[in-house]
Write a protein that holds these residues in place. Structure first.
Motif, PDB file in Angstrom:
ATOM      1  N   LYS A 166      34.179  26.900  35.643  1.00  0.00           N
ATOM      2  CA  LYS A 166      34.072  27.904  36.710  1.00  0.00           C
ATOM      3  C   LYS A 166      34.972  29.098  36.420  1.00  0.00           C
ATOM      4  N   GLN A 167      36.198  28.826  35.951  1.00  0.00           N
ATOM      5  CA  GLN A 167      37.098  29.936  35.675  1.00  0.00           C
ATOM      6  C   GLN A 167      36.647  30.740  34.461  1.00  0.00           C
ATOM      7  N   ARG A 168      36.001  30.096  33.507  1.00  0.00           N
ATOM      8  CA  ARG A 168      35.441  30.847  32.386  1.00  0.00           C
ATOM      9  C   ARG A 168      34.335  31.788  32.867  1.00  0.00           C
ATOM     10  N   VAL A 169      33.532  31.333  33.813  1.00  0.00           N
ATOM     11  CA  VAL A 169      32.493  32.199  34.386  1.00  0.00           C
ATOM     12  C   VAL A 169      33.145  33.348  35.154  1.00  0.00           C
ATOM     13  N   ALA A 170      34.215  33.039  35.902  1.00  0.00           N
ATOM     14  CA  ALA A 170      34.912  34.092  36.657  1.00  0.00           C
ATOM     15  C   ALA A 170      35.488  35.149  35.716  1.00  0.00           C
ATOM     16  N   ILE A 171      36.013  34.720  34.571  1.00  0.00           N
ATOM     17  CA  ILE A 171      36.535  35.664  33.580  1.00  0.00           C
ATOM     18  C   ILE A 171      35.400  36.509  33.019  1.00  0.00           C
ATOM     19  N   ALA A 172      34.278  35.866  32.683  1.00  0.00           N
ATOM     20  CA  ALA A 172      33.121  36.608  32.164  1.00  0.00           C
ATOM     21  C   ALA A 172      32.634  37.627  33.182  1.00  0.00           C
ATOM     22  N   ARG A 173      32.578  37.229  34.457  1.00  0.00           N
ATOM     23  CA  ARG A 173      32.139  38.153  35.510  1.00  0.00           C
ATOM     24  C   ARG A 173      33.088  39.348  35.619  1.00  0.00           C
ATOM     25  N   ALA A 174      34.387  39.084  35.497  1.00  0.00           N
ATOM     26  CA  ALA A 174      35.365  40.163  35.592  1.00  0.00           C
ATOM     27  C   ALA A 174      35.286  41.107  34.389  1.00  0.00           C
ATOM     28  N   LEU A 175      34.940  40.569  33.216  1.00  0.00           N
ATOM     29  CA  LEU A 175      34.910  41.373  31.999  1.00  0.00           C
ATOM     30  C   LEU A 175      33.577  42.079  31.775  1.00  0.00           C
ATOM     31  N   ALA A 176      32.540  41.640  32.474  1.00  0.00           N
ATOM     32  CA  ALA A 176      31.196  42.167  32.222  1.00  0.00           C
ATOM     33  C   ALA A 176      31.107  43.670  32.469  1.00  0.00           C
ATOM     34  N   ASN A 177      31.894  44.185  33.403  1.00  0.00           N
ATOM     35  CA  ASN A 177      31.880  45.624  33.696  1.00  0.00           C
ATOM     36  C   ASN A 177      32.740  46.435  32.732  1.00  0.00           C
ATOM     37  N   LYS A 178      33.263  45.730  31.703  1.00  0.00           N
ATOM     38  CA  LYS A 178      34.098  46.378  30.682  1.00  0.00           C
ATOM     39  C   LYS A 178      35.301  47.105  31.287  1.00  0.00           C
ATOM     40  N   PRO A 179      36.123  46.404  32.064  1.00  0.00           N
ATOM     41  CA  PRO A 179      37.309  47.034  32.651  1.00  0.00           C
ATOM     42  C   PRO A 179      38.349  47.335  31.577  1.00  0.00           C
ATOM     43  N   LYS A 180      39.245  48.231  31.878  1.00  0.00           N
ATOM     44  CA  LYS A 180      40.360  48.533  30.984  1.00  0.00           C
ATOM     45  C   LYS A 180      41.485  47.506  31.142  1.00  0.00           C
ATOM     46  N   VAL A 181      41.596  46.958  32.364  1.00  0.00           N
ATOM     47  CA  VAL A 181      42.678  46.018  32.675  1.00  0.00           C
ATOM     48  C   VAL A 181      42.090  44.781  33.332  1.00  0.00           C
ATOM     49  N   LEU A 182      42.546  43.604  32.885  1.00  0.00           N
ATOM     50  CA  LEU A 182      42.165  42.341  33.509  1.00  0.00           C
ATOM     51  C   LEU A 182      43.375  41.822  34.277  1.00  0.00           C
ATOM     52  N   LEU A 183      43.242  41.719  35.600  1.00  0.00           N
ATOM     53  CA  LEU A 183      44.307  41.240  36.478  1.00  0.00           C
ATOM     54  C   LEU A 183      44.028  39.782  36.810  1.00  0.00           C
ATOM     55  N   MET A 184      45.013  38.902  36.579  1.00  0.00           N
ATOM     56  CA  MET A 184      44.794  37.464  36.750  1.00  0.00           C
ATOM     57  C   MET A 184      45.925  36.873  37.584  1.00  0.00           C
ATOM     58  N   ASP A 185      45.583  36.361  38.766  1.00  0.00           N
ATOM     59  CA  ASP A 185      46.568  35.821  39.697  1.00  0.00           C
ATOM     60  C   ASP A 185      46.559  34.299  39.629  1.00  0.00           C
ATOM     61  N   GLU A 186      47.416  33.740  38.778  1.00  0.00           N
ATOM     62  CA  GLU A 186      47.504  32.291  38.559  1.00  0.00           C
ATOM     63  C   GLU A 186      46.123  31.659  38.372  1.00  0.00           C
TER      64      GLU A 186
END
Length: 302
Positions: A166-186
């Motif tokens: 599930k967290q791998r999918v959440a990371i993929a969803r966050a990265l799909a828009n090609k952000p400059k910064v990935l913010l990760m709260d624990e």
């Protein structure tokens, strides 16, 4: 017992020194300037964050640690635009941050996937909201799903996945828009130790291969040292910068380094900052009434 003599945590190999010199020459992606955050309570105004100043360079990996109540989650929510600072500012590539935006992806500790959508549809969601066509969004989502190793689960629903998946999918969803910064709260806080170690390896591999700057909150000292270029240490009441540590452990990182002198020296320093020696006058202690016989001392049983 033999005392372990550790090097100073500030000592760095020539390789690590060169890496940090090159890092400092990169553009500043994210900057926090004179940031304060106040809350109103029944007892008056409470300062959650005090005079936070920080520059994070392009493709840097920064971890944040600190005791409970030091404002880690408040800080990351301000960086995401989910909360507003009381004073001070956050700049992304020189532009003020005032609200959420696609240039910042966010991954939370909880599993925030939409349970009624498949893995593919979860990753497509942000793309479609950003204006992608159906076919284009699907093609882009499938690339990210393949990158995180879940291609055969593209049509699965969240309840059919493990916590790590599930967290791998959440990371993929966050990265799909090609952000400059990935913010990760624990993001790995709810995972078991084995899955957590796998997720750390996945994240480092993703970070190594795409153009992303990572700001990562954790309570785990080993995790912070294993992942980060630099570690921001906050102290509580109010939350303010206590120290900014350049991690002397060389890249690429691997589990064998957890026992290296550089790793252990850095962990020792973090423990000194997070868990300083207590005194009899400290308020943070337990007031317990003895409820067993005086001669029933568990400490002397063995």
């Amino acid at each position: 017992m033999t005392k372990l003599n550790l090097p100073d945590y500030k000592l760095q190999s020539e390789e690590v020194k060169d890496r940090f010199e090159r890092l400092k020459q990169r553009p500043v992606t994210l900057e926090v300037k004179n940031l304060y955050k106040h809350f109103n309570s029944r007892n008056g105004q409470v300062t959650a964050l005090k005079d936070i100043n920080l520059k994070i360079h392009k493709r840097e990996f920064v971890c944040v640690i600190g005791p409970s109540g030091c404002g880690k989650s408040t800080l990351i929510r301000i960086l995401a635009g989910l909360e507003q600072a009381s004073t001070g500012e956050v700049l992304l590539n020189g532009n003020a941050v005032s609200k959420p935006g696609p240039e910042r992806g966010m991954v939370f500790q909880g599993y925030t996937l939409f349970p009624w959508l498949t893995v593919k549809r979860n990753v497509m969601f942000g793309l479609i909201e950003s204006g992608y066509g159906e076919g284009e969004a699907e093609a882009e989502a499938l690339q990210w799903i393949d990158l995180i190793g879940l291609k055969r689960f593209a049509e699965s629903y969240p309840h059919q996945l493990s916590g790590g998946m599930k967290q791998r999918v959440a990371i993929a969803r966050a990265l799909a828009n090609k952000p400059k910064v990935l913010l990760m709260d624990e993001p790995f806080g709810a995972l078991d130790a084995q899955t957590r170690a796998k997720m750390q390896a996945y994240l480092l591999e993703i970070w190594k291969n795409i153009d992303i700057t990572v700001f990562f909150i954790t309570h785990d000292l080993d995790e912070a040292i294993y992942l980060a270029d630099r570690i921001l240490v906050l102290k509580a009441n109010p939350g303010e910068v206590q120290e900014l540590i350049e991690v002397p452990v060389p890249h690429p990182r691997n589990p064998d380094q957890l026992l290296s002198p550089e790793f252990l020296a850095t962990k020792k320093r973090l423990e000194e900052l997070i868990h300083p020696p207590t005194t009899d006058t400290d308020e943070d202690h337990l007031n317990l009434m003895r409820m067993v016989h005086v001669d029933d001392d568990v400490g002397s049983v063995f």
